[in-house]
Scaffold this motif. Structure first.
Motif, short mmCIF file in Angstrom:
data_model
loop_
_atom_site.label_atom_id
_atom_site.label_comp_id
_atom_site.label_asym_id
_atom_site.label_seq_id
_atom_site.Cartn_x
_atom_site.Cartn_y
_atom_site.Cartn_z
N TYR A 164 35.65 46.36 49.50
CA TYR A 164 35.70 47.79 49.87
C TYR A 164 34.73 48.54 48.98
O TYR A 164 34.79 48.42 47.76
CB TYR A 164 37.13 48.33 49.72
CG TYR A 164 38.06 47.69 50.72
CD1 TYR A 164 38.22 48.25 51.99
CD2 TYR A 164 38.71 46.50 50.43
CE1 TYR A 164 39.03 47.64 52.94
CE2 TYR A 164 39.51 45.88 51.37
CZ TYR A 164 39.67 46.45 52.63
OH TYR A 164 40.46 45.84 53.56
N THR A 165 33.87 49.32 49.61
CA THR A 165 32.84 50.02 48.85
C THR A 165 32.90 51.52 49.13
O THR A 165 32.98 51.92 50.30
CB THR A 165 31.44 49.49 49.23
OG1 THR A 165 31.40 48.10 48.93
CG2 THR A 165 30.33 50.20 48.48
N ALA A 166 32.88 52.32 48.08
CA ALA A 166 32.86 53.77 48.24
C ALA A 166 32.31 54.40 46.97
O ALA A 166 32.36 53.79 45.89
CB ALA A 166 34.27 54.30 48.52
N GLN A 167 31.81 55.63 47.11
CA GLN A 167 31.36 56.36 45.92
C GLN A 167 32.58 56.63 45.03
O GLN A 167 33.66 56.99 45.53
CB GLN A 167 30.68 57.67 46.35
CG GLN A 167 29.98 58.42 45.24
CD GLN A 167 28.62 57.82 44.86
OE1 GLN A 167 28.31 56.68 45.21
NE2 GLN A 167 27.83 58.57 44.13
N LYS A 211 25.54 51.35 67.36
CA LYS A 211 26.85 51.82 66.90
C LYS A 211 26.67 52.86 65.79
O LYS A 211 25.69 52.82 65.04
CB LYS A 211 27.68 50.65 66.38
CG LYS A 211 27.21 50.07 65.06
CD LYS A 211 28.27 49.12 64.51
CE LYS A 211 27.83 48.48 63.20
NZ LYS A 211 28.86 47.65 62.61
N GLY A 212 27.63 53.76 65.69
CA GLY A 212 27.71 54.63 64.51
C GLY A 212 28.32 53.81 63.40
O GLY A 212 29.44 53.31 63.53
N PRO A 213 27.59 53.59 62.29
CA PRO A 213 28.13 52.71 61.25
C PRO A 213 29.25 53.37 60.45
O PRO A 213 29.49 54.57 60.56
CB PRO A 213 26.93 52.43 60.35
CG PRO A 213 25.93 53.46 60.65
CD PRO A 213 26.28 54.12 61.94
N ILE A 214 29.92 52.56 59.64
CA ILE A 214 30.94 53.08 58.73
C ILE A 214 30.27 54.02 57.73
O ILE A 214 29.25 53.67 57.14
CB ILE A 214 31.63 51.89 58.04
CG1 ILE A 214 32.55 51.20 59.07
CG2 ILE A 214 32.38 52.33 56.79
CD1 ILE A 214 33.08 49.87 58.64
N LEU A 215 30.83 55.21 57.57
CA LEU A 215 30.18 56.20 56.71
C LEU A 215 30.77 56.20 55.30
O LEU A 215 31.15 57.24 54.77
CB LEU A 215 30.31 57.61 57.33
CG LEU A 215 29.70 57.81 58.72
CD1 LEU A 215 29.80 59.27 59.15
CD2 LEU A 215 28.24 57.36 58.75
N ARG A 216 30.92 55.03 54.69
CA ARG A 216 31.34 54.99 53.29
C ARG A 216 30.22 54.32 52.49
O ARG A 216 29.40 53.59 53.04
CB ARG A 216 32.65 54.21 53.14
CG ARG A 216 33.82 54.83 53.89
CD ARG A 216 34.14 56.28 53.53
NE ARG A 216 34.48 56.48 52.14
CZ ARG A 216 35.72 56.61 51.65
NH1 ARG A 216 36.74 56.58 52.47
NH2 ARG A 216 35.92 56.82 50.36
N GLY A 217 30.21 54.62 51.20
CA GLY A 217 29.18 54.02 50.34
C GLY A 217 27.78 54.47 50.71
O GLY A 217 26.82 53.72 50.53
N PHE A 243 29.13 66.34 50.68
CA PHE A 243 30.29 65.57 51.15
C PHE A 243 29.89 64.14 51.50
O PHE A 243 30.52 63.17 51.05
CB PHE A 243 30.93 66.27 52.35
CG PHE A 243 31.94 65.41 53.07
CD1 PHE A 243 33.10 65.00 52.44
CD2 PHE A 243 31.70 64.98 54.38
CE1 PHE A 243 34.02 64.18 53.09
CE2 PHE A 243 32.61 64.17 55.03
CZ PHE A 243 33.78 63.76 54.39
N LEU A 244 28.81 63.99 52.28
CA LEU A 244 28.39 62.64 52.69
C LEU A 244 28.07 61.79 51.45
O LEU A 244 28.36 60.59 51.41
CB LEU A 244 27.19 62.71 53.62
CG LEU A 244 27.43 63.38 54.98
CD1 LEU A 244 26.11 63.60 55.72
CD2 LEU A 244 28.40 62.57 55.85
N ASN A 245 27.49 62.43 50.43
CA ASN A 245 27.16 61.70 49.21
C ASN A 245 28.39 61.32 48.40
O ASN A 245 28.29 60.53 47.45
CB ASN A 245 26.20 62.53 48.34
CG ASN A 245 24.75 62.28 48.72
OD1 ASN A 245 24.33 61.13 48.86
ND2 ASN A 245 23.99 63.35 48.92
N SER A 246 29.54 61.88 48.73
CA SER A 246 30.76 61.56 47.97
C SER A 246 31.61 60.52 48.69
O SER A 246 32.73 60.21 48.28
CB SER A 246 31.58 62.82 47.76
OG SER A 246 32.23 63.17 48.97
#
Ligand code: HEC
Ligand code: HEC
Length: 498
Positions: free
Chosen positions: A244-247, A446-452, A494-497
């Motif tokens: 699992y990857t996220a800022q 596809k719209g990709p996962i918007l995390r990380g 927000f997107l960067n977080s």
């Protein structure tokens, strides 16, 4: 700074920060915090958590299983949010003098005829982080394809090995992480061999898809002469599915996963998901109606209580992130000329309708689409008015830093937006149409996962947006949002977080 020193500085910084974030004070179990790989990115720190223990870099994901020295980690690096950036590629090119397996000419160069040390011949991977994907034109194709701009000389040709008409498209490595939220595998869904649309079969089908993907990546990217053993393929899939990857940390706002917020990879690992969750088109299997408020990570920062001490400096930044989240959930946009939506018979082919970012990015706190819905939002069109007839799309694309890609002319297709008429048009990536052969699938990804996101610029399948600010400017034009400059900054923050 010289690249080796830069790498050492990055590692030292990450180690000191990792020590800090595993320090007491967080409610999460210490063993989870200890299993996070932390790496700096331009906006703070990215975390990749492996839920069943620390990342073991001797497993099959990290092994060279083919003939060109590449492993999966060559393109999906834990320090690079399980993808890689052009800056990373550039550094590796410099330190290896172009000899690192990343640059294998099979797909790590503009064309497979490019010599190992030829920097210009590797411009797309070095400047835009793009790999060449060679896809055959399906025998049942409803269209004809020709090339009108061929900057590198291999856009469309009879493949010397397979003797089949083959198209070269150039795509970013999608992150090999957060995979337990996928509804389609690869931008064009070509590895979704078993559908990810039903809760009962989801886990088994996802494993089947990822196993096939791992086999194809080994024989393709790594040029193996035989598939990985079942044990190796299982090892790869087990590893990927645990990530699992996220800022984790924002330079301005501070920690993203404490104090009533739910950013960061530990919260993400606990996020619930099933096929169709919060579906925009009413297909949630539990019958729960679509809630546009799909992102709920930072609501508590909307009214930050007045605090003193070190927090005070972060308050403005936190409020901006919360405002950006609210815009993502609520800012109105006008959706027109999107293949997959505006030409969709199931929706009654609406010429135009109102939505929000979450109309397409509906999976709660993850941001992909919880059922497969590949779409053409315009990212593979060109900004050149002689190649693009829709002025709104042309002006939106001109907000981007579009790489110099081949341009194809497609003819023989019915016009999806003017029934009964046929049309020809230009594209830099036919996307799903190259898998199905159908005109209705042109340019649909596809719209990709918007995390990380913060660690993996540039964005979109072709790296056309250099920054998330550019992504936002594109959407502002494309869907006539009328955002103010401050709102664009908030949305990008927000997107960067994420
Ligand atoms: C040379 C670079 C490269 C190597 C090596 C590589 N990949 Fe990838 N990977 C990519 C690219 C590029 C894409 C996106 C392709 C597309 O969308 O058409 C991708 C996509 C993926 C995806 C899809 C993610 C999603 O959201 O759909 C997974 C999973 C993945 N790779 C896993 C692997 C595994 C496992 C290996 C090793 C067996 C591997 N990759 C080796 C470049 C690479
Ligand atoms: C009409 C559907 C739709 C709407 C509305 C929409 N998106 Fe997207 N989004 C997509 C698709 C499809 C892609 C993939 C495009 C590509 O790869 O070329 C995408 C890609 C992205 C990406 C790039 C992710 C990456 O890994 O490269 C970001 C960031 C993003 N969207 C943010 C937003 C924001 C912010 C909004 C609202 C302002 C929004 N989207 C509205 C469909 C949509």
């Amino acid at each position: 700074m010289n690249p080796m020193r830069f790498t050492r500085a990055r590692k030292a910084l990450a180690a000191s920060i990792a020590a800090f974030i595993v320090a007491p004070g967080y409610a999460d179990p210490a063993h989870l915090r200890a299993s996070i790989v932390v790496a700096p990115d331009p906006h703070g720190l990215m975390g990749t958590l492996k839920i069943d223990g620390p990342i073991d870099r001797s497993g099959p994901f990290f092994q060279s299983l083919g003939t060109n020295g590449r492993s999966c980690a060559t393109c999906h690096d834990p320090e690079e949010a399980m993808s890689f950036t052009p800056a990373h590629a550039d550094m590796i090119f410099a330190t290896s003098r172009g000899k690192d397996p990343l640059f294998a000419s099979v797909d790590g160069a503009n064309c497979d005829s490019v010599a190992a040390r030829d920097r210009a011949g590797h411009s797309l991977i070095l400047q835009n982080g793009l790999l060449r994907i060679a896809l055959p034109v399906p025998p049942n194709a409803e269209f004809s394809i020709s090339v009108v701009s061929d900057p590198y000389g291999c856009a469309l040709r009879i493949d010397p090995k397979t003797h089949v008409l083959t198209v070269s498209v150039y795509r970013r490595p999608l992150p090999a992480t957060n995979l337990s939220f996928l509804s389609a595998v690869m931008s064009d869904g070509r590895e979704t061999i078993a559908p990810l649309t039903n809760g009962a079969s989801y886990s088994a089908n996802l494993r089947a898809d990822l196993t096939q993907q791992a086999i194809d990546a080994t024989t393709g990217h790594a040029q193996a002469t035989s598939a990985p053993t079942p044990g190796q393929a299982d090892g790869i899939v087990d590893f990927e599915l645990a990530l699992y990857t996220a800022q984790l940390w924002d330079h301005r706002a501070g920690p993203l996963d404490g104090r009533g917020t739910s950013g960061g990879p530990i919260h993400l690992a606990a996020q619930s998901y099933y096929p169709g969750i919060n579906d925009t088109l009413g297909q949630d299997p539990n019958g729960i109606p679509f809630d546009p408020g799909a992102m709920t990570l930072y609501g508590s920062w909307a009214q930050t209580p007045s605090v003193s001490g070190p927090d005070i400096e972060n308050r403005g930044a936190r409020a901006r992130i919360a405002a950006g989240e609210l815009l993502f959930d609520t800012a109105p946009l006008t959706i027109t000329h999107v293949r997959g939506l505006n030409d969709n018979p199931a929706l009654g082919q609406p010429a135009s309708f109102k939505g929000t970012c979450t109309t397409c990015h509906d999976a709660p706190n993850v941001g992909n689409h919880s059922l497969p819905l590949p779409l053409d939002i315009g990212t593979s069109h060109t900004g050149n008015p002689s190649f693009e007839s829709d002025p709104v799309i042309a002006s939106a694309v001109s907000q981007l830093s579009m790489p110099n890609l081949p341009v194809f002319l497609i003819s023989g297709c019915p016009d999806p937006f003017s029934p009964g008429q046929s049309t020809s048009f230009y594209t830099t990536d036919p996307a799903r149409a190259l898998i199905t052969g159908h005109c209705s699938d042109f340019n649909r990804v596809k719209g990709p996962i918007l995390r990380g996101l913060a660690a993996r610029a540039p964005y979109f399948h072709n790296g056309a947006a250099a920054t998330l600010r550019e992504v936002v400017s594109f959407y502002d034009q494309r869907f006539q949002m009328g955002l103010t400059k401050a709102q664009k900054e908030e949305l990008a923050a927000f997107l960067n977080s994420l």
